[in-house]
Scaffold this active site. Sequence first.
Site, PDB file in Angstrom:
ATOM      1  N   TYR A   1     144.466  55.897   4.399  1.00 38.20           N
ATOM      2  CA  TYR A   1     145.872  56.116   4.068  1.00 38.20           C
ATOM      3  C   TYR A   1     146.549  57.025   5.104  1.00 38.20           C
ATOM      4  O   TYR A   1     147.586  56.688   5.677  1.00 38.20           O
ATOM      5  CB  TYR A   1     145.975  56.735   2.665  1.00 38.20           C
ATOM      6  CG  TYR A   1     147.352  57.231   2.325  1.00 38.20           C
ATOM      7  CD1 TYR A   1     148.369  56.331   1.999  1.00 38.20           C
ATOM      8  CD2 TYR A   1     147.656  58.597   2.331  1.00 38.20           C
ATOM      9  CE1 TYR A   1     149.646  56.779   1.696  1.00 38.20           C
ATOM     10  CE2 TYR A   1     148.929  59.056   2.030  1.00 38.20           C
ATOM     11  CZ  TYR A   1     149.921  58.140   1.713  1.00 38.20           C
ATOM     12  OH  TYR A   1     151.188  58.577   1.421  1.00 38.20           O
TER      13      TYR A   1
ATOM     14  N   SER B   1     154.891  60.459   5.354  1.00 36.94           N
ATOM     15  CA  SER B   1     154.094  61.218   4.387  1.00 36.94           C
ATOM     16  C   SER B   1     153.694  62.535   5.021  1.00 36.94           C
ATOM     17  O   SER B   1     153.558  62.622   6.250  1.00 36.94           O
ATOM     18  CB  SER B   1     152.840  60.428   4.023  1.00 36.94           C
ATOM     19  OG  SER B   1     151.911  61.265   3.356  1.00 36.94           O
TER      20      SER B   1
END
Length: 704
Positions: free
Chosen positions: A593, A580
């Site tokens: 996250y 990510s």
Amino acid sequence: MNMQIPATAMTATPFAVPASRWDDAYAAALLPAELLLYRSNLLGSDLTVTNFGGGNTSAKLSEVDPLTGSAVEVLWVKGSGGDIGSMKLDGFATLYQDKLLGLEAHYAGPDDDDKMVGFLPHCTFNLNARAASIDTPLHSLLPFAHVDHVHPDAIIALAASSEGEAATREIWGGRIGWLPWKRPGYTLGVMLRDYVATNTGLEGVMLAGHGIICWADSAKACYEHTVELIADAANYLNARQAGRPAFGGQVVASNPDRAAIAADLMPRLRGLMTGTRRKLGHFSDDAEALEFVGSADVARLAALGTSCPDHFLRTKIAPLVLDPAKLQDNAWLEEQITDYRAMYAAYYDRCRRPNSPAMRDANPVVVLVPGVGRITFATDKTTARLAGEFYGNAINVMRGAEAIGDYIALDEQEAFDIEYWLLEEAKLQRMPAPKPLAGRVALVTGGAGGIGAATAARLLKDGACVMLADRDDAALEEVRVGFAKQYGPDVVRAATCDVTDEAQIAAAFSDCARQFGGLDILVANAGIASSAPIAETTTVLWDKNYDVLAKGYFLTAKHAWPLLKAMKNQGGTSVVFIGSKNAVAAAAGASAYASAKAAANHLARCLALEGAPDGIRVNVVNPDAVIKGSKIWDGDWRKERAGTHGIDAGQELEEHYRKRSMLGRDVLPEDIAEAAYWLASDASAKSTGNMINVDAGNAQAFTR
Ligand SMILES: [Zn+2]
């Protein structure tokens, strides 16, 4: 699945007895060529009648010659390639029958067989592009309107038995003749024609070591005649087999753990089968396979090889039989493969002719393990499956042949001449180059989601086989069915798998190994996302992120590792983590996250270091804001991120991310898939420990 023969089984597996499936009402509306197609499809689609490919069928029909406008006799005969069960009208070659008969002027003797093949295209009727097969002379030279030539197991069992000729007389009296073995070609056609001319009243001829050819005056009569002959043979063999076990009886019981044993064995075997191209595996433990591999006679019969040319071409000179007690011994396993290759090279040297093509891949195609089953390997999955099915046919043939006498395999030199036939070599040379990922197996976690499915599609498109893993059963099945339609059912499988559950992960990789033979590419992609300020981040939320994104990636890599390592000597393997932007760039309000993603990315670097000596590359793709098709973005994450940015969760969010990117473009699942594909393929063979950002440009995520 997991059928088990009870140790007390005493009676051999019976041969299927076919019955006519002809439908007069359906056939009434068909034109003559369509009747031939109908008959062919009926014969070929019934696996109790014949094996895949199924032989060939023909009809001599009256057609209007496009040049002269007058009626002319045309041979419609199944063309080269394809399968009579699924063929369409365009699968038939059409040739002028008078020209075919005229070809005999060019024939001086058996040495002319190859030359005669070259004349067939000159007889083409109506510019039909379908190539005529080498069996065409069998059909053209016989003076009958409708001719079937098939290779059903029960028939070959007679054709490949020491007592086959006597049995043929016993079953059919003088109605069915017997020709000794001769390899397919023009000479066989001439022999057959002459034999039928001197033995009047025949309704068909057994071709020793091969199959049967028979005929009739109409399409229906020919079809029913063929089915009846097969049923006669099956009934005869079943009566001889009844009440006694096959192959000298069972000496090794079927192992209840055989599926797991196969999954453990196949990647190691595959890794040892070095050569120019990687192999795909196919496992079967059907009743016939288990009956054979566990029998007293397996070693003796396996060593003889197969009989029918169709079986032989698909399964090689002989299978490799492994001792089930030694499967864990890798050095022993390597010795078995090495010995097999030496055996194959010796066969090549014994039989080669001055103009023979170079020796082909020497690895075994069929591996038999008593108590476990039958494993086959080939450079693509469909060929591996078909090789297994053809060996299944060969097992049936051996069972029937031994029930009435001694099984007779194809003579070694004859087998070699078929395998290394120059026309067969020319066919191989004409095959298109394999796709870049042919022979590779990939497992994609989160395979039912946007990026996962797009990546799987990209890998499938370039020839990989794909195991989709996802915890969403319904979505998984939908994606699998879609891919099976697009790329064929052989190349895609699915496993329900929650990446936080180690047992489910282990099962998915085991399934992958058993379905395809091993693993070359892992795409770890299954993910979730959450968003919350630190004070509102509960330990539950924290753990959830770390369970899926850190532990999930760790567990998938861990269970992929032994499979990847097994391919060390085959040019290496690749792990791709879908990371990510937030693994690199800090994110406010999403610390659980983002930090879990960072952990996964660092795990990738550690694994790159650890995997390098075994040829395992590990790289990362960092996407950003891939909203289309994403399950993550369907849920709360969309609202949460919109909230963080103070915008609407609808269209505005896409707009927000597009504008935020340096290039001002949307990032799509296909864009991530392309990067993952590159890292999975040999195009990136010299890259490991890298990250590729696919985010339309984001300065915060620049790696440094
Ligand atoms: Zn044949």
